[in-house]
Design an enzyme around this catalytic site. Structure first.
Site, PDB file in Angstrom:
ATOM      1  N   SER A 121       0.872  -1.173   0.000  1.00  0.00           N
ATOM      2  CA  SER A 121       0.000   0.000   0.000  1.00  0.00           C
ATOM      3  C   SER A 121       0.910   1.225   0.000  1.00  0.00           C
ATOM      4  O   SER A 121       2.115   1.112   0.185  1.00  0.00           O
ATOM      5  CB  SER A 121      -0.853   0.008   1.259  1.00  0.00           C
ATOM      6  OG  SER A 121       0.008   0.096   2.384  1.00  0.00           O
ATOM      7  N   LYS A 122       0.301   2.372  -0.171  1.00  0.00           N
ATOM      8  CA  LYS A 122       1.071   3.604  -0.194  1.00  0.00           C
ATOM      9  C   LYS A 122       1.874   3.745   1.108  1.00  0.00           C
ATOM     10  O   LYS A 122       3.060   4.051   1.099  1.00  0.00           O
ATOM     11  CB  LYS A 122       0.097   4.774  -0.326  1.00  0.00           C
ATOM     12  CG  LYS A 122       0.661   5.884  -1.166  1.00  0.00           C
ATOM     13  CD  LYS A 122      -0.388   6.894  -1.498  1.00  0.00           C
ATOM     14  CE  LYS A 122       0.342   8.209  -1.693  1.00  0.00           C
ATOM     15  NZ  LYS A 122      -0.510   9.333  -1.919  1.00  0.00           N
ATOM     16  N   ARG A 123       1.170   3.468   2.220  1.00  0.00           N
ATOM     17  CA  ARG A 123       1.791   3.645   3.517  1.00  0.00           C
ATOM     18  C   ARG A 123       2.928   2.642   3.752  1.00  0.00           C
ATOM     19  O   ARG A 123       4.030   3.005   4.145  1.00  0.00           O
ATOM     20  CB  ARG A 123       0.717   3.532   4.599  1.00  0.00           C
ATOM     21  CG  ARG A 123       1.041   4.418   5.751  1.00  0.00           C
ATOM     22  CD  ARG A 123      -0.082   4.539   6.721  1.00  0.00           C
ATOM     23  NE  ARG A 123       0.470   4.101   7.988  1.00  0.00           N
ATOM     24  CZ  ARG A 123      -0.053   3.150   8.715  1.00  0.00           C
ATOM     25  NH1 ARG A 123      -1.136   2.537   8.312  1.00  0.00           N
ATOM     26  NH2 ARG A 123       0.512   2.807   9.842  1.00  0.00           N
TER      27      ARG A 123
ATOM     28  N   GLU B 202       5.909   3.470   1.623  1.00  0.00           N
ATOM     29  CA  GLU B 202       6.663   4.615   2.137  1.00  0.00           C
ATOM     30  C   GLU B 202       7.554   4.206   3.299  1.00  0.00           C
ATOM     31  O   GLU B 202       8.710   4.595   3.378  1.00  0.00           O
ATOM     32  CB  GLU B 202       5.718   5.739   2.558  1.00  0.00           C
ATOM     33  CG  GLU B 202       5.557   6.771   1.445  1.00  0.00           C
ATOM     34  CD  GLU B 202       4.308   7.618   1.605  1.00  0.00           C
ATOM     35  OE1 GLU B 202       3.867   7.827   2.745  1.00  0.00           O
ATOM     36  OE2 GLU B 202       3.789   8.063   0.557  1.00  0.00           O
TER      37      GLU B 202
END
Ligand code: GLU
Length: 496
Positions: free
Chosen positions: A262-264, A267
Site C-alpha cells: 500500500s502507499k503507507r 513509504e
C-alpha cells in the site's frame, strides 16, 4: 474461427499511476500482443469523490513511457468510444432499466441514516452485522416492499434513490480463474449491490460489467483485490443474459516489511509507489518493465533479461503464480544496471545529456561518449554520468580528506611534479604512453607504481576511486592532466 483476444486496463483516475497498476497494464498488454489481440484503456471515472483531473494524463504518460501501446482508448478512439465511463452514463441507465424490468434489480429509497440504523435494528445473533440482502431488504424502503403507486410517486417527485441488484440467497457461484483455478463463493456472502447511485452515476460493478461486455472483452486480467467483486459481476452477467469473460486475478504485490504494498507500507519501506517517481528517479523504462514482468510471472527458464518483444513471446497466464510476491527494490536496481550495461553508448549519452546540462557542464557528444564508455560499468543510473564523476567536466576544487591522509605521502609532491614533467615531454599522449611514463618514473625513483598512481588519481579527480587511471587521463587530455597535477602539488604541498 478462433476468437480474437481483447483485454483492457481499466484504472480509476484517483491519483498518480501506481506501480502495481503498471504491472496489471503490462500483463494485459503482453497477453494481448502474445495472442495478436487488442489492448484497451478504459478510464473508470464514475466515482466523482475520488476523481483527480491530472490522473488520466499521468496514466497515459506512464503507459507511453513504459512502451505499452494502446489500441483503443480515450486518446486513440476506437469502435466502442467513448472510453471514459463518465461519458457513457446513458448506456448505464438504459442497462439498469433492463434489469429493473426483468426483476433483477429494484429501487431503494433508504436514507444514509436508515441504512445506519438498519445495522443495529436488524442485527441478530446469527447475523450481527447485517448487510442489505435477501433477509433485510424486506424490512427496508424499496420497490419490493412499497406499493407500486408509492414507488411511482416517490420517483416522480424526484426522491433520492439507488438501484440495487437483487441477489438470491442460497446459491454457490463457481468460476474458473485462469490463475487460481476453481473459486466458489456463496451468494449469502454477497449483498444487494448498489448499481446506480443516488447521483445517477453507476457504481464500479455495473459500469465495469456493462463495458466489458459491450467492448467485447474476452479476458479480465486484474489484481487480486478485485476477486471478491467477481461473483457480483458474474451475477450481473447472468442477469443480463450475457456470457462472462474469462477471469484471471494477479497475485498481490507485497511490501518487504509485510502486508500489501500500500502507499503507507511502501513509504515505510522506502519504496516509491507511483510510476512517475520511478521515471523521475532515472530508472530505464525497459528495466522497470522487465522487473515488473517478473513480479508474479517467470518464463520457466533461466533467463532474466527479456526485452518487451521477448516478454511478449514468452508470456502466458499459466506461468503466473497465485501467491503474493515481494517487491524488491535491490532487484529493480540490478535490472537498471543490467540495462545500462547493455545500452548502446549513443543512447546512454542521449539519456545523460539533460543531466549534464542541468549540472551546468559543457561537453560535446564525442566527449560524453568517451566518458560513457569508461563509466558504463560503474553507474546505476544514466544520470550518474553527470553526478558520479564530475571530474570529467570540471577541475576538482577539494580533495577527499581521508584519501589525502592515506595516499598523499611526503614524497607525493615530488613524484607528482616529476610525473607531470614527463607527461609534458611525451611525443604522444594517450593511456599507453601515460602508463609507460609512470612506470618508468617509478622505476627510476625506486618506488612502487602505486606510490604515484594513488596521488595522481587524487590530484586528477579529487577522489580515490573511479575508472582506470590511464584511460581516464586519455579522456581528460594532456593539458587538463598537467594543470590538475600541478595545482594539487601547489594546494596539498607535503599534505599536512
Ligand atoms: N477501476 C478498477 C481499478 O481501479 C478496475 C478493476 C478491474 O480491472 O475490473 O482498478
Amino acid at each position: 474461427m478462433a476468437e480474437t483476444v481483447r483485454v483492457r486496463f481499466a484504472p480509476s483516475p484517483t491519483g498518480l499511476l501506481h506501480i502495481g497498476g503498471l504491472r496489471t497494464a503490462l500483463y494485459n498488454y503482453l497477453f494481448a500482443r502474445r495472442h495478436g489481440g487488442a489492448f484497451l484503456l478504459r478510464i473508470e471515472d464514475t466515482d466523482r469523490t475520488r476523481f483527480v483531473p491530472e490522473a488520466e494524463d499521468d496514466i497515459l504518460a506512464s503507459l507511453r513511457w513504459a512502451g505499452l501501446e494502446i489500441d483503443e482508448g480515450p486518446e486513440q478512439g476506437g469502435p466502442h468510444a467513448p472510453y471514459r465511463q463518465s461519458q457513457r452514463q446513458a448506456i448505464y441507465r438504459e442497462h439498469v432499466q433492463r434489469l429493473l424490468e426483468a426483476g433483477h434489480a429494484y429501487v431503494a429509497f433508504d436514507t444514509p441514516e436508515e441504512l445506519e440504523q438498519m445495522r443495529t435494528r436488524l442485527a441478530t445473533e446469527d447475523d450481527p452485522s447485517p448487510k442489505y440482502d435477501a433477509r433485510t431488504r424486506q424490512h427496508m424502503t424499496n420497490s419490493l416492499t412499497l406499493p407500486a403507486e408509492e414507488v411511482a410517486r416517490r420517483l416522480a417527485t424526484g426522491e433520492p434513490h439507488v438501484v440495487r441488484l437483487k441477489v438470491e440467497p442460497g446459491e454457490t457461484i463457481r468460476f474458473h480463474d485462469l490463475i487460481r483455478g476453481e473459486v466458489a463463493i456463496e451468494t449469502d456472502q454477497v449483498d444487494d449491490q448498489v448499481l446506480l447511485k443516488s447521483d445517477g452515476l453507476p457504481t464500479y460493478h455495473l459500469a465495469n460489467v456493462v463495458d466489458d461486455h459491450l467492448m467485447g472483452i474476452t479476458h479480465v486480467i486484474r489484481g487480486e483485490e478485485w476477486l471478491p467483486s467477481t461473483p457480483k459481476h458474474l451475477l450481473l452477467y447472468r442477469a443480463f443474459g450475457w456470457e462472462p469473460p474469462r477471469m484471471a486475478h494477479l497475485p498481490l504485490i507485497l511490501s518487504p516489511n509485510g502486508g500489501k504494498l500500500s502507499k503507507r507500507n511502501a513509504e515505510q519501506a522506502g519504496i516509491p509507489v507511483s510510476v512517475r517517481q520511478y521515471r523521475e528517479a532515472g530508472y530505464e523504462p525497459e528495466a522497470l518493465v522487465n522487473f515488473l514482468a517478473f513480479l508474479g510471472w517467470n518464463p520457466g527458464d533461466e533467463r532474466e533479461i527479456l526485452s518487451l518483444q521477448e516478454l511478449i513471446e514468452a508470456f502466458s497466464l499459466d506461468r503466473v503464480g497465485s501467491a503474493g510476491v515481494q517487491f524488491n527494490l535491490d532487484k529493480l536496481q540490478w535490472y537498471n544496471e543490467q540495462y545500462l550495461r547493455r545500452m548502446p553508448l549513443d543512447r546512454l549519452v542521449e539519456r545523460a545529456r539533460p543531466h549534464v546540462e542541468r549540472a551546468g557542464y559543457t561537453a560535446d557528444d564525442a566527449y560524453l561518449r568517451r566518458v560513457a564508455a569508461l563509466m558504463q560499468e560503474r553507474i546505476r543510473f544514466a544520470h550518474e554520468l553527470a553526478t558520479a564523476c564530475p571530474y570529467f567536466f570540471e577541475d576538482p576544487v577539494t580533495y577527499d580528506e581521508a584519501g589525502v591522509r592515506k595516499r598523499w605521502k611526503d614524497d607525493a609532491p615530488g613524484l607528482v611534479s616529476a610525473y607531470a614533467d614527463r607527461l609534458e615531454a611525451l611525443d604522444r599522449f594517450d593511456a599507453a604512453t601515460a602508463e609507460a611514463a609512470l612506470r618508468a618514473l617509478a622505476e627510476a625513483r625506486g618506488v612502487g607504481a602505486g606510490r604515484i598512481i594513488h596521488p595522481t588519481r587524487l590530484a586528477l579527480s579529487g577522489v580515490t576511486f573511479g575508472p582506470g587511471l590511464f584511460e581516464m587521463m586519455e579522456v581528460l587530455g594532456r593539458e587538463t592532466c598537467l594543470r590538475r597535477l600541478r595545482r594539487a602539488v601547489a594546494v596539498l604541498g607535503d599534505g599536512r
